[in-house]
Design an enzyme around this catalytic site. Structure first.
Site, PDB file in Angstrom:
ATOM      1  N   PHE A   1       2.135  -0.591 -10.824  1.00 18.96           N
ATOM      2  CA  PHE A   1       2.898  -1.619 -10.103  1.00 18.96           C
ATOM      3  C   PHE A   1       2.524  -2.999 -10.668  1.00 18.96           C
ATOM      4  CE2 PHE A   1       3.534  -4.535  -6.471  1.00 18.96           C
ATOM      5  CZ  PHE A   1       4.900  -4.420  -6.411  1.00 18.96           C
TER       6      PHE A   1
ATOM      7  N   ASP B   1      -3.301   4.742  -6.362  1.00 15.71           N
ATOM      8  CA  ASP B   1      -2.665   3.579  -5.734  1.00 15.71           C
ATOM      9  C   ASP B   1      -1.739   4.170  -4.675  1.00 15.71           C
ATOM     10  OD1 ASP B   1      -0.984   1.575  -4.942  1.00 15.71           O
ATOM     11  OD2 ASP B   1      -0.565   0.817  -6.945  1.00 15.71           O
TER      12      ASP B   1
ATOM     13  N   ALA C   1       0.079   3.166  -1.795  1.00 13.53           N
ATOM     14  CA  ALA C   1       0.984   2.453  -0.885  1.00 13.53           C
ATOM     15  C   ALA C   1       1.941   3.399  -0.142  1.00 13.53           C
ATOM     16  CB  ALA C   1       1.767   1.402  -1.666  1.00 13.53           C
TER      17      ALA C   1
HETATM   18  N1  F0G Z   1       0.858  -0.836  -5.294  1.00 13.74           N
HETATM   19  C1  F0G Z   1       2.157  -0.522  -5.115  1.00 13.74           C
HETATM   20  C2  F0G Z   1       2.668   0.804  -5.595  1.00 13.74           C
HETATM   21  C3  F0G Z   1       2.998  -1.437  -4.479  1.00 13.74           C
HETATM   22  O1  F0G Z   1       4.284  -1.115  -4.309  1.00 13.74           O
HETATM   23  C4  F0G Z   1       2.463  -2.668  -4.012  1.00 13.74           C
HETATM   24  C5  F0G Z   1       3.313  -3.644  -3.363  1.00 13.74           C
HETATM   25  C6  F0G Z   1       1.105  -2.943  -4.229  1.00 13.74           C
HETATM   26  C7  F0G Z   1       0.324  -1.994  -4.863  1.00 13.74           C
HETATM   27  C8  F0G Z   1       0.480  -4.231  -3.781  1.00 13.74           C
HETATM   28  O2  F0G Z   1       0.344  -4.269  -2.416  1.00 13.74           O
HETATM   29  O3  F0G Z   1       1.841  -6.131  -1.631  1.00 13.74           O
HETATM   30  O4  F0G Z   1       0.033  -5.214  -0.183  1.00 13.74           O
HETATM   31  O5  F0G Z   1      -0.522  -6.595  -2.138  1.00 13.74           O
HETATM   32  N2  F0G Z   1       4.566  -3.569  -3.365  1.00 13.74           N
HETATM   33  C9  F0G Z   1       5.491  -4.449  -2.663  1.00 13.74           C
HETATM   34  C10 F0G Z   1       6.893  -4.064  -3.024  1.00 13.74           C
HETATM   35  C11 F0G Z   1       5.209  -5.899  -2.782  1.00 13.74           C
HETATM   36  O6  F0G Z   1       7.802  -4.805  -2.643  1.00 13.74           O
HETATM   37  O7  F0G Z   1       7.099  -3.012  -3.638  1.00 13.74           O
HETATM   38  P1  F0G Z   1       0.429  -5.634  -1.553  1.00 13.74           P
END
Ligand code: F0G
Length: 458
Positions: free
Chosen positions: A124, A214, A216
């Site tokens: 990401f 990772d 999320a």
């Molecule tokens: N890893 C992944 C796979 C993510 O999608 C995100 C954030 C992060 C890490 C970072 O996390 O925003 O809490 O600091 N994704 C959001 C998105 C911003 O819109 O996909 P974070």
């Protein structure tokens, strides 16, 4: 007659949203320098910018907030979260952080040094940013089929384990760990199979390297394993999650997604030694080890969210809504990354606007057209996000130019999905008239997409 599928919740609190006119939107997007991040939320009717921190908490989460413990050290809320992480993810040690990128910052401070290489599946942008900021390199080993939006693969988020094996055989000495992103956001919210996680673990063991997830959207990943991978049909989501994490040494978490809170994150790990190394950075960057940037009430809501987010009924409601939007787009002939991912639809802008030069940012152009059409805000996952190469400073043009429509959790109804689908159809039907894209007039040195200013090409 068989009863239709319906949501596994009912609604007890609502927030009004307002429609606008096309003339208003023309002015607002111009004032926003054609960057959707610059719009005020009241200028947006349906907001699909992100599914991060935009979900609706449950009554159980709100009631847990009321009994949050705000003690600086040793709060009961910290122990509630610690217990939930141990029970659901199996890790003995954890550190709270204010969100996912903060977790990356702390963990990578302890694990990455200049000149390192970190193989994984489509890191990401914040993950890549934190790697490159340390003068290390992200090596993307996602399976090739992921960049063919029409091809079907049940686990399009997979890391190519043959490529990983070959890469490790050559470069293991420069690799501090392997990272696997579940689900693979950049490839379209696509899941990673259990088989792939298991093989990645075997390769890591062979070279004596740790594996970091990772995480999320780990629960959405588990849902797809249950639905699509042989042998998991009758397992519960929590059983699948437990097996997934048996293959990891550590995880970073943006709790704003699958743990359904508006802010929060954490790092969890098996090794006490790694926990100690990270604690120092956590105290410097985030806060003391038992709160790390989160208030007690937020840790309580997160502990409940981890539980709710790993319940099948909730996940089925969630993912079926995204699939519903996908099925409407399919009926209209609109090209998008298939199969539908967990959290979003990724419209293939290269296929919608094939004649526009890629230097004019096809996905951004499509995002702006959709906003003008109906006040629907999506986000560009294309050349603006891909940014410049840190060494050559040349623009990077990724294979895919995508318009991401991320669906917030438990927020919109299927009627909203209907509006989105028809708005996109109207844009799609007049795609041949969309001939002028955009150029950047100002950009930041890193992560430019958030603040870049644009102008319509002459
Ligand atoms: N890893 C992944 C796979 C993510 O999608 C995100 C954030 C992060 C890490 C970072 O996390 O925003 O809490 O600091 N994704 C959001 C998105 C911003 O819109 O996909 P974070």
């Amino acid at each position: 007659m068989e009863l239709p599928f319906s949501e596994s919740f009912k609604i007890k609190m609502v927030e009004p949203i307002r429609k606008s006119t096309r003339a208003e939107r023309e002015q607002w997007i111009k004032d926003a320098k054609y960057n959707l991040f610059n719009l005020k939320s009241e200028q947006v009717f349906i907001d699909l910018l992100t599914d991060s921190g935009t979900g609706a908490m449950s009554d159980r989460q709100w009631s847990a907030m009321m009994v949050g413990d705000e003690s600086y050290a040793g709060a009961s809320s910290y122990y509630n979260l610690k217990n939930a992480i141990k029970r659901i993810l199996g890790f003995d040690h954890f550190l709270p952080t204010h969100q996912g990128r903060a977790a990356e910052n702390v963990l990578f401070s302890a694990m990455i040094k200049e000149g390192d290489y970190i193989p994984g599946n489509s890191h990401f942008d914040t993950t890549k940013g934190h790697i490159e900021f340390r003068k290390a390199h992200a090596v993307d080993l996602t399976i090739d089929i992921a960049s063919d939006t029409e091809a079907y693969h049940p686990f399009k988020g997979n890391i190519d384990t043959d490529k990983l094996e070959a890469y490790m055989a050559q470069n293991a000495s420069k690799v501090p760990f392997i990272i696997v992103t579940v689900t693979n956001n950049t490839a379209g919210g696509q899941p990673v199979s259990m088989e792939c996680l298991r093989k990645t673990r075997e390769i890591a063991n062979k070279y004596g390297k740790p594996v970091v997830f990772d995480s999320a959207r780990f629960a959405e990943n588990a849902y797809f394993i249950k639905i699509r991978e042989k042998g998991y049909e009758s397992k519960t989501i929590k059983e699948i999650v437990a097996e997934m994490y048996s293959y990891a040494d550590a995880m970073t978490m943006s709790s704003k997604k699958d743990a359904i809170v508006n802010m929060g994150g954490f790092i969890a790990m098996r090794s006490q030694e790694l926990w100690r190394a990270c604690s120092t950075f956590n105290i410097m960057f985030e806060g003391y080890v038992t709160y790390g940037g989160m208030s007690g009430r937020d840790m309580n809501a997160l502990a409940v969210g981890l539980d709710e987010g790993t319940e099948f009924e909730y996940l089925e409601t969630r993912i079926k809504q995204v699939e519903y939007l996908g099925s409407r787009l399919t009926e209209f002939g609109i090209p998008f990354q298939t199969p539908v991912g967990g959290h979003a639809i990724f419209v293939d802008a290269n296929k919608v606007l094939p004649n526009m030069p890629r230097e004019q940012f096809r996905a951004q152009t499509l995002a702006i057209e959709l906003y003008l059409e109906a006040g629907v805000r999506g986000v560009e996952i294309g050349a603006i996000l891909a940014d410049r190469d840190p060494e050559t400073r040349e623009n990077r043009y990724p294979k895919l130019e995508l318009l991401r429509l991320a669906i917030p959790r438990r927020v919109y109804t299927n009627n909203h999905m209907e509006v989105i689908a028809v708005a996109l159809k109207n844009v799609f039907d007049r795609r041949n008239q969309i001939t002028r894209g955009f150029e950047i007039t100002w950009e930041a040195p890193i992560m430019r997409h958030f603040t870049a200013e644009l102008e319509r090409c002459k």
